[in-house]
Design a protein around this motif. Sequence first.
Motif, PDB file in Angstrom:
ATOM      1  N   PRO A  24       0.624  -1.161   0.015  1.00  0.00           N
ATOM      2  CA  PRO A  24      -0.108   0.070   0.360  1.00  0.00           C
ATOM      3  C   PRO A  24       0.699   0.995  -0.009  1.00  0.00           C
ATOM      4  N   THR A  25       2.274   1.362   0.121  1.00  0.00           N
ATOM      5  CA  THR A  25       2.816   2.227   0.643  1.00  0.00           C
ATOM      6  C   THR A  25       3.582   2.418  -0.563  1.00  0.00           C
ATOM      7  N   LEU A  26       3.717   1.369  -1.909  1.00  0.00           N
ATOM      8  CA  LEU A  26       4.353   1.739  -3.009  1.00  0.00           C
ATOM      9  C   LEU A  26       3.378   2.189  -3.963  1.00  0.00           C
ATOM     10  N   PHE A  27       2.361   1.118  -4.654  1.00  0.00           N
ATOM     11  CA  PHE A  27       1.132   1.391  -5.629  1.00  0.00           C
ATOM     12  C   PHE A  27       0.044   0.677  -5.063  1.00  0.00           C
ATOM     13  N   GLN A  28      -1.012   1.106  -5.458  1.00  0.00           N
ATOM     14  CA  GLN A  28      -2.796   0.413  -5.201  1.00  0.00           C
ATOM     15  C   GLN A  28      -3.678   0.053  -6.778  1.00  0.00           C
ATOM     16  N   VAL A  29      -4.067  -0.320  -6.450  1.00  0.00           N
ATOM     17  CA  VAL A  29      -4.834  -1.415  -7.809  1.00  0.00           C
ATOM     18  C   VAL A  29      -5.583  -0.218  -7.960  1.00  0.00           C
ATOM     19  N   ASP A  30      -5.799   0.099  -9.409  1.00  0.00           N
ATOM     20  CA  ASP A  30      -6.316   0.855  -9.738  1.00  0.00           C
ATOM     21  C   ASP A  30      -7.893  -0.271 -10.575  1.00  0.00           C
ATOM     22  N   TRP A  31      -9.002  -0.408  -9.860  1.00  0.00           N
ATOM     23  CA  TRP A  31      -9.645  -0.946 -10.599  1.00  0.00           C
ATOM     24  C   TRP A  31     -10.734  -0.037 -11.425  1.00  0.00           C
ATOM     25  N   GLN A  32     -11.103  -0.709 -12.844  1.00  0.00           N
ATOM     26  CA  GLN A  32     -11.792  -0.666 -13.242  1.00  0.00           C
ATOM     27  C   GLN A  32     -12.902  -1.305 -14.208  1.00  0.00           C
ATOM     28  N   PRO A  33     -14.000  -1.055 -14.405  1.00  0.00           N
ATOM     29  CA  PRO A  33     -14.775  -2.585 -15.029  1.00  0.00           C
ATOM     30  C   PRO A  33     -14.295  -2.797 -16.177  1.00  0.00           C
ATOM     31  N   GLY A  34     -15.115  -4.329 -16.428  1.00  0.00           N
ATOM     32  CA  GLY A  34     -14.648  -4.939 -17.615  1.00  0.00           C
ATOM     33  C   GLY A  34     -13.776  -5.638 -17.503  1.00  0.00           C
ATOM     34  N   ASP A  35     -13.535  -6.695 -18.904  1.00  0.00           N
ATOM     35  CA  ASP A  35     -12.056  -7.556 -18.052  1.00  0.00           C
ATOM     36  C   ASP A  35     -11.255  -6.680 -18.646  1.00  0.00           C
ATOM     37  N   PHE A  36      -9.682  -6.544 -18.370  1.00  0.00           N
ATOM     38  CA  PHE A  36      -8.224  -6.100 -18.473  1.00  0.00           C
ATOM     39  C   PHE A  36      -8.213  -4.782 -18.882  1.00  0.00           C
ATOM     40  N   ASN A  37      -9.131  -3.973 -17.357  1.00  0.00           N
ATOM     41  CA  ASN A  37      -9.025  -2.585 -17.705  1.00  0.00           C
ATOM     42  C   ASN A  37      -8.328  -2.305 -16.568  1.00  0.00           C
ATOM     43  N   SER A  38      -8.093  -3.094 -15.425  1.00  0.00           N
ATOM     44  CA  SER A  38      -7.803  -2.578 -14.065  1.00  0.00           C
ATOM     45  C   SER A  38      -6.102  -2.449 -14.334  1.00  0.00           C
ATOM     46  N   SER A  39      -5.408  -1.739 -13.545  1.00  0.00           N
ATOM     47  CA  SER A  39      -3.718  -1.596 -13.683  1.00  0.00           C
ATOM     48  C   SER A  39      -3.189  -1.324 -11.986  1.00  0.00           C
ATOM     49  N   LEU A  40      -2.314  -1.313 -11.640  1.00  0.00           N
ATOM     50  CA  LEU A  40      -1.512  -1.027 -10.690  1.00  0.00           C
ATOM     51  C   LEU A  40      -0.893   0.474 -11.155  1.00  0.00           C
ATOM     52  N   LYS A  41      -1.364   1.151 -10.167  1.00  0.00           N
ATOM     53  CA  LYS A  41      -0.497   3.048 -10.038  1.00  0.00           C
ATOM     54  C   LYS A  41       0.124   3.085  -9.139  1.00  0.00           C
ATOM     55  N   ALA A  42       1.344   3.736  -9.290  1.00  0.00           N
ATOM     56  CA  ALA A  42       2.386   4.160  -8.025  1.00  0.00           C
ATOM     57  C   ALA A  42       1.818   5.201  -7.391  1.00  0.00           C
TER      58      ALA A  42
END
Length: 179
Positions: A24-42
């Motif tokens: 949690p101090t480095l990055f977090q998942v940016d949850w987005q709807p749909g397949d293959f739309n989420s990412s890990l952000k700094a």
Amino acid sequence: MTTCHSPLPADITLPKSYKVGSHPTLFQVDWQPGDFNSSLKAVRAFRQGETICPFEGLTFGPKRYTSVQCGPGSEDHVELNSDLVYVNHSCEPNVAFDLSAPNPDDWHVRALKEIPVGEPLTFFYPSTEWEMAQPFRCTCNTETCLGEVKGASALTSDELRKRGFINSFILKKVQEGDE
């Protein structure tokens, strides 16, 4: 930077050992709807060359959609068991998954370039994958985009070296094929 191929479609399940919010101090998942739309952000900035984090809690197992190849053999795979599973592919990545050391305790994620707060983390999937479990059409739209990502076996050593970092076990296999 545009990214593509973000886990996970509805029919893919993560291992029970997967830890949500693992760094949690480095990055977090940016949850987005749909397949293959989420990412890990700094959530903080990283300097080029900085070790972002070690790989922890890995489990060795068979090749799967969510696994990462960690050696030259077709069965040399690990499950990340962390939010790192949400690091997407880019043909011009900003991080390396460095699995080259003989001791898994020395494996780590490293910044290949400056990464500002809020930027998605991306790595070049063929830097660890000889053959992709599921090849895909890349939509990163970078100048060096491959178009289709099949794994390192479909690329020359020159094509791979342009990407900033390739694990030594992948480079060795490609060089054997180039001979």
